[in-house]
Design a protein around this motif. Structure first.
Motif, PDB file in Angstrom:
ATOM      1  N   TRP A  88       8.542  10.818  -2.492  1.00 47.50           N
ATOM      2  CA  TRP A  88       8.472   9.758  -1.389  1.00 47.50           C
ATOM      3  C   TRP A  88       8.466  10.702   0.029  1.00 47.50           C
ATOM      4  O   TRP A  88       7.745  10.298   0.975  1.00 47.50           O
ATOM      5  CB  TRP A  88       9.429   8.677  -1.340  1.00 47.50           C
ATOM      6  CG  TRP A  88      10.858   9.350  -1.251  1.00 47.50           C
ATOM      7  CD1 TRP A  88      11.746   9.518  -2.346  1.00 47.50           C
ATOM      8  CD2 TRP A  88      11.728   9.762   0.003  1.00 47.50           C
ATOM      9  NE1 TRP A  88      12.962   9.822  -1.806  1.00 47.50           N
ATOM     10  CE2 TRP A  88      13.049  10.024  -0.698  1.00 47.50           C
ATOM     11  CE3 TRP A  88      11.388   9.775   1.293  1.00 47.50           C
ATOM     12  CZ2 TRP A  88      13.731  10.405   0.363  1.00 47.50           C
ATOM     13  CZ3 TRP A  88      12.125  10.329   2.033  1.00 47.50           C
ATOM     14  CH2 TRP A  88      13.431  10.620   1.738  1.00 47.50           C
ATOM     15  N   ARG A  89       9.097  11.789   0.105  1.00 47.80           N
ATOM     16  CA  ARG A  89       9.059  12.706   1.154  1.00 47.80           C
ATOM     17  C   ARG A  89       7.634  13.106   1.665  1.00 47.80           C
ATOM     18  O   ARG A  89       7.494  13.108   2.895  1.00 47.80           O
ATOM     19  CB  ARG A  89       9.999  13.892   1.136  1.00 47.80           C
ATOM     20  CG  ARG A  89      11.764  13.407   1.140  1.00 47.80           C
ATOM     21  CD  ARG A  89      12.350  14.737   0.895  1.00 47.80           C
ATOM     22  NE  ARG A  89      13.901  14.483   0.967  1.00 47.80           N
ATOM     23  CZ  ARG A  89      14.404  13.893  -0.063  1.00 47.80           C
ATOM     24  NH1 ARG A  89      13.922  13.543  -1.262  1.00 47.80           N
ATOM     25  NH2 ARG A  89      15.773  13.600  -0.096  1.00 47.80           N
ATOM     26  N   ASP A  90       6.986  13.255   0.740  1.00 50.87           N
ATOM     27  CA  ASP A  90       5.561  13.810   0.911  1.00 50.87           C
ATOM     28  C   ASP A  90       4.742  12.901   1.514  1.00 50.87           C
ATOM     29  O   ASP A  90       3.934  13.070   2.504  1.00 50.87           O
ATOM     30  CB  ASP A  90       4.834  14.364  -0.329  1.00 50.87           C
ATOM     31  CG  ASP A  90       5.576  15.619  -1.065  1.00 50.87           C
ATOM     32  OD1 ASP A  90       6.146  16.495  -0.319  1.00 50.87           O
ATOM     33  OD2 ASP A  90       5.565  15.690  -2.013  1.00 50.87           O
ATOM     34  N   VAL A  91       4.911  11.705   1.328  1.00 51.66           N
ATOM     35  CA  VAL A  91       4.088  10.395   1.765  1.00 51.66           C
ATOM     36  C   VAL A  91       4.716  10.300   3.362  1.00 51.66           C
ATOM     37  O   VAL A  91       3.921  10.144   4.131  1.00 51.66           O
ATOM     38  CB  VAL A  91       4.470   9.383   0.924  1.00 51.66           C
ATOM     39  CG1 VAL A  91       3.531   7.858   1.484  1.00 51.66           C
ATOM     40  CG2 VAL A  91       3.917   9.629  -0.527  1.00 51.66           C
ATOM     41  N   VAL A  92       6.050  10.243   3.415  1.00 53.20           N
ATOM     42  CA  VAL A  92       6.742   9.782   4.698  1.00 53.20           C
ATOM     43  C   VAL A  92       6.196  10.809   5.753  1.00 53.20           C
ATOM     44  O   VAL A  92       5.775  10.518   6.780  1.00 53.20           O
ATOM     45  CB  VAL A  92       7.934   9.553   4.611  1.00 53.20           C
ATOM     46  CG1 VAL A  92       8.825   9.565   6.033  1.00 53.20           C
ATOM     47  CG2 VAL A  92       8.426   8.582   3.640  1.00 53.20           C
ATOM     48  N   TRP A 137       1.009  -1.202   0.007  1.00 51.93           N
ATOM     49  CA  TRP A 137       0.024  -0.025  -0.022  1.00 51.93           C
ATOM     50  C   TRP A 137       0.725   1.341  -0.124  1.00 51.93           C
ATOM     51  O   TRP A 137       0.738   2.259  -0.838  1.00 51.93           O
ATOM     52  CB  TRP A 137      -1.124   0.120   1.202  1.00 51.93           C
ATOM     53  CG  TRP A 137      -1.762   1.278   1.618  1.00 51.93           C
ATOM     54  CD1 TRP A 137      -2.801   1.594   0.802  1.00 51.93           C
ATOM     55  CD2 TRP A 137      -1.099   2.351   2.260  1.00 51.93           C
ATOM     56  NE1 TRP A 137      -3.248   2.995   1.338  1.00 51.93           N
ATOM     57  CE2 TRP A 137      -2.236   3.449   2.201  1.00 51.93           C
ATOM     58  CE3 TRP A 137      -0.382   2.467   3.301  1.00 51.93           C
ATOM     59  CZ2 TRP A 137      -2.060   4.487   2.910  1.00 51.93           C
ATOM     60  CZ3 TRP A 137      -0.063   3.581   3.711  1.00 51.93           C
ATOM     61  CH2 TRP A 137      -1.009   4.609   3.767  1.00 51.93           C
ATOM     62  N   PHE A 138       2.093   1.061   0.702  1.00 59.76           N
ATOM     63  CA  PHE A 138       2.915   2.420   0.815  1.00 59.76           C
ATOM     64  C   PHE A 138       3.591   2.791  -0.413  1.00 59.76           C
ATOM     65  O   PHE A 138       3.640   3.886  -1.053  1.00 59.76           O
ATOM     66  CB  PHE A 138       3.923   2.129   2.105  1.00 59.76           C
ATOM     67  CG  PHE A 138       4.953   3.136   2.248  1.00 59.76           C
ATOM     68  CD1 PHE A 138       4.752   4.515   2.809  1.00 59.76           C
ATOM     69  CD2 PHE A 138       6.052   3.067   1.605  1.00 59.76           C
ATOM     70  CE1 PHE A 138       5.495   5.302   2.885  1.00 59.76           C
ATOM     71  CE2 PHE A 138       7.154   4.201   1.690  1.00 59.76           C
ATOM     72  CZ  PHE A 138       6.708   5.220   2.411  1.00 59.76           C
ATOM     73  N   HIS A 139       3.967   1.596  -1.044  1.00 64.46           N
ATOM     74  CA  HIS A 139       4.773   1.705  -2.371  1.00 64.46           C
ATOM     75  C   HIS A 139       3.692   2.267  -3.496  1.00 64.46           C
ATOM     76  O   HIS A 139       4.079   3.078  -4.297  1.00 64.46           O
ATOM     77  CB  HIS A 139       5.355   0.553  -2.716  1.00 64.46           C
ATOM     78  CG  HIS A 139       6.483   0.194  -2.214  1.00 64.46           C
ATOM     79  ND1 HIS A 139       7.038  -1.028  -2.199  1.00 64.46           N
ATOM     80  CD2 HIS A 139       7.360   0.784  -1.228  1.00 64.46           C
ATOM     81  CE1 HIS A 139       8.150  -1.294  -1.350  1.00 64.46           C
ATOM     82  NE2 HIS A 139       8.281   0.035  -0.899  1.00 64.46           N
ATOM     83  N   LYS A 140       2.428   1.923  -3.388  1.00 60.57           N
ATOM     84  CA  LYS A 140       1.372   2.384  -4.368  1.00 60.57           C
ATOM     85  C   LYS A 140       1.279   3.783  -4.268  1.00 60.57           C
ATOM     86  O   LYS A 140       0.932   4.687  -4.968  1.00 60.57           O
ATOM     87  CB  LYS A 140       0.197   1.442  -4.189  1.00 60.57           C
ATOM     88  CG  LYS A 140      -0.845   2.012  -5.078  1.00 60.57           C
ATOM     89  CD  LYS A 140      -2.209   1.151  -4.994  1.00 60.57           C
ATOM     90  CE  LYS A 140      -3.256   1.456  -5.953  1.00 60.57           C
ATOM     91  NZ  LYS A 140      -4.619   0.800  -5.512  1.00 60.57           N
ATOM     92  N   LEU A 141       1.173   4.107  -2.885  1.00 58.31           N
ATOM     93  CA  LEU A 141       0.868   5.696  -2.352  1.00 58.31           C
ATOM     94  C   LEU A 141       2.096   6.608  -2.853  1.00 58.31           C
ATOM     95  O   LEU A 141       1.668   7.657  -3.411  1.00 58.31           O
ATOM     96  CB  LEU A 141       0.566   5.815  -0.807  1.00 58.31           C
ATOM     97  CG  LEU A 141       0.261   7.010  -0.497  1.00 58.31           C
ATOM     98  CD1 LEU A 141      -0.962   7.569  -0.967  1.00 58.31           C
ATOM     99  CD2 LEU A 141       0.082   7.113   0.958  1.00 58.31           C
TER     100      LEU A 141
END
Length: 455
Positions: A265-269, A250-254
């Motif tokens: 990726w920083r925006d997701v983390v 799920w995280f990788h898809k996001l």
């Protein structure tokens, strides 16, 4: 000698966690409240984290997010401007950790001055050796033979400062064992995270010119901070309570969706940060163990990032060969004519290597089992069964309300813990933004009021 006090909270540990809890407790207008802050160091507020003196030892969180108070997020930023350390229009600023230690010291000094007439705060510079629950509350025994008696004790001792058991061949940078070393001596650093970066900066400051090798299982270096735009998430968007593989997919898809929208990726983390503790607490034990074993190293380098200017220096050192990153495991060591021979097994290799170094530095981070660590009061509690390590042995076992759990599984109403000691329950509880929230909530409970800034 037994010294008795009125309705009181004894806080053991006067570093960041202890000072923040003190500040939140004394926002109460209860005239009967008494807070005793016990610290074994010579000064309050700094602890291990903020005792670093080098100007290159920077905070890894921007100054605008380092306020002591959740309800006043600009408190530290205003203090920096009042001290003329930063200008109001400065961009992202990562101040020296010593500056933040000074901020905490002045915060405590201001509270002490304000409380002088009411007598609600007492500062005690002693090591606490043990805490015992009594019929009326708690008794804390100090190294000088005296005791403090109160209703509640809160453990805020922070990180263990000694190397982990089994690594007595290594020393901590800046410790008494870190004696002068030949400038051209090769050095091995255990760990490649932020603590390693601090050690490397210290060696650079000393003018060390010997080869420096940093080793960890995966040899990964933390990424730098960049200005971004954290995505907005709701708890309903996050798959809580799933196995790790499902969550990682799920995280990788996001991340892919965010990148397609122009983010990274920083925006997701960073968007996940408000939910990190809840994610951890909802994982089954199997997911937690798999995360620690297989995923944590990757998460750490993305989640716990470096100030850009420090990353640039470290990266340049790696490119030039002054710092070597090695993915390997330490199989054993032995001493040889004043040097240390370290046997390494590189990742994805069956052939071992022997590295001869003048010194080994331990930058592996947390002690893996607090019951075998060097903090006397914690060992005393676990030895007597008044506390126990959490199931993963990351810290003490505590409830979501920070109550210490004893060997029989019962939660205490007199012993509590905050900060890194509670990582088994909260996981991400090392940084000030997390600790200030935790201490504000606990202060609200202990003073029977709603913690400011919380809904």
């Amino acid at each position: 000698m037994i010294e008795r006090s009125r309705n009181s909270v004894i806080i053991i540990g006067g570093g960041a966690s202890g000072v923040l809890l003190t500040a939140h407790l004394l926002r109460s207008d209860d005239p009967g409240l008494r807070v005793t802050l016990v610290e074994r160091r010579e000064s309050f507020g700094k602890g291990m984290a903020y005792s670093a003196l080098l100007p290159d030892h920077l905070l890894n969180v921007a100054a605008t997010n380092m306020s002591a108070f959740p309800a006043d997020p600009q408190h530290y930023w205003r203090w920096l401007q009042q001290k003329q350390i930063v200008s109001a229009d400065a961009g992202p600023v990562y101040t020296p950790r010593s500056t933040y230690g000074r901020y905490l010291q002045e915060l405590l000094e201001g509270i002490a001055e304000r409380e002088r007439t009411m007598g609600r705060l007492r500062l005690v510079q002693q090591e606490c050796l043990s805490v015992t629950t009594t019929q009326g509350g708690v008794e804390a025994r100090l190294a000088d033979g005296t005791s403090l008696v109160g209703h509640v004790a809160v453990l805020a001792t922070g990180h263990d400062e000694e190397p982990a058991p089994g690594q007595n061949f290594a020393v901590r940078i800046g410790s008494a064992e870190d004696t002068p070393l030949a400038h051209d001596a090769p050095v091995l650093i255990l760990g490649t995270g932020l603590s390693m970066v601090d050690a490397w900066l210290t060696l650079e400051h000393r003018g060390h010119r010997g080869e420096i090798t940093a080793v960890s299982r995966r040899g990964l270096l933390p990424w730098p901070h960049q200005k971004g735009h954290p995505i907005k998430l709701d708890s309903a968007d996050i798959p809580l309570g799933t196995e790790l593989s499902y969550f990682v997919d799920w995280f990788h898809k996001l991340v892919r969706e965010t990148e397609k929208a122009g983010g990274n990726w920083r925006d997701v983390v960073d968007g996940l940060r408000p939910f990190n503790q809840r994610i951890w607490q909802n994982w089954p034990s199997t997911a937690k163990r798999r995360f620690l074993e297989h995923t944590k190293a990757w998460w750490d380098i993305h989640r716990h990032r470096m100030p850009p200017q420090i990353h640039a220096r470290v990266n340049q050192a790696v490119q030039s060969g002054r710092l070597k990153l090695l993915a390997a495991r330490v199989l054993g060591t032995e001493s040889d004519n004043g040097d240390r021979l370290v046997k390494l097994l590189p990742r994805r290799s069956r052939d071992t290597e022997i590295l001869r170094v003048g010194r080994v530095y331990d930058c592996t981070g947390i002690v893996k089992d607090v019951s075998t660590g060097s903090i006397a009061v914690i060992r005393s509690l676990t030895d007597r069964g008044l506390a126990r390590p959490d199931p993963l042995r990351l810290g003490l076992d505590v409830t979501l309300d920070c109550a210490v759990i004893d060997k029989n599984g019962a939660a205490s109403d007199r012993l509590f813990a905050v900060g890194p000691l509670t990582r088994g329950t909260f996981f991400e509880i090392d940084a000030v933004p997390d600790i200030r929230n935790q201490t504000a909530r606990l202060a609200g409970r202990l003073t029977q009021r709603a913690a400011p800034g919380f809904r």
